[in-house]
Design an enzyme around this catalytic site. Structure first.
Site: not given
Ligand code: IMP
Ligand code: MG
Length: 204
Positions: A122, A125, A179, A191
């Site tokens: 999705d 981040d 978000v 969701r």
């Molecule tokens: P990362 O490992 O920090 O890149 O995060 C990825 C996961 O964190 C995504 O697959 C999302 O499930 C969750 N995530 C990151 N930012 C958001 C947000 O703004 N809203 C909801 N879920 C988020």
């Molecule tokens: Mg996720």
């Protein structure tokens, strides 16, 4: 839903009072999903040896649960023989707004050796989730790995891999805001909200 109209949830103040504003409408999402699917299909078909010559050479790997709605729309726009294998990763347990570090919560799809794997998530981040999933899938020696994310957040990454090598396909770049909707949750909810939206600060 009324014909050609909006989802009853979107813009109905009573249904989701915590939603603050729409960042990306469902029409823009649908258009972008269509474009990403077309690009993926073109690139997969251009792979050396082709991907439609042998059964099951393309495997889509959506990261659960956030990618479930995006991936289900994306694969239905891909007129290509492909397999689907889910992987569950958690990084934002409960009410956290920052990644607590990616942890694999399920078995990985097996038999990815020699396949063209497309990881679907999705949002990019911190980058830890995709970095981790790319690494463990890479251990199975697939023919290729690419990743497709609907959203990419404008934040410094903790992942050390450069952005272009984390996700080759990106739907939308968004500012650093939390978000929800279209698969993304806060504390397990929202969701099913059909657009990408922000939450009111007093709901967080
Ligand atoms: P990362 O490992 O920090 O890149 O995060 C990825 C996961 O964190 C995504 O697959 C999302 O499930 C969750 N995530 C990151 N930012 C958001 C947000 O703004 N809203 C909801 N879920 C988020
Ligand atoms: Mg996720």
């Amino acid at each position: 839903m009324s014909e050609g109209g909006r989802h009853p949830a979107a813009g109905t103040p009573g249904a989701f009072p915590e939603i603050e504003r729409t960042l990306i409408s469902r029409e823009r999402i649908a258009q972008r999903v269509h474009e990403l699917a077309a690009r993926l299909c073109d690139d997969l078909r251009a792979q050396k040896g082709g991907v439609e010559s042998a059964a099951g050479q393309v495997v889509m790997v959506p990261i659960m649960s956030g990618a479930m709605i995006f991936a289900s729309d994306l694969v239905r726009e891909m007129p290509l023989k492909l397999g689907l294998g889910l992987v569950a990763v958690s990084s934002y347990p409960g009410k956290s707004l920052a990644s607590k570090g990616a942890v694999i919560q399920s078995e990985l799809p097996a038999d990815l050796a020699g396949k063209h794997v497309v990881i679907v998530d999705d949002i990019l981040d911190s980058g830890q989730t995709i970095e981790l999933v790319r690494k463990i899938i890479g251990e199975q020696k697939p023919a290729s790995i690419r990743a497709c994310v609907l959203l990419r957040k404008d934040v410094p990454r903790t992942a050390t891999t450069p952005d272009e090598q984390l996700a080759e396909y990106v739907g939308f770049d968004i500012p650093d805001e939390f978000v929800v909707g279209y698969g993304l949750d806060y504390n397990g909810y929202y969701r099913n909200y059909p657009e990408i939206a922000t939450l009111r600060k007093d709901a967080l």
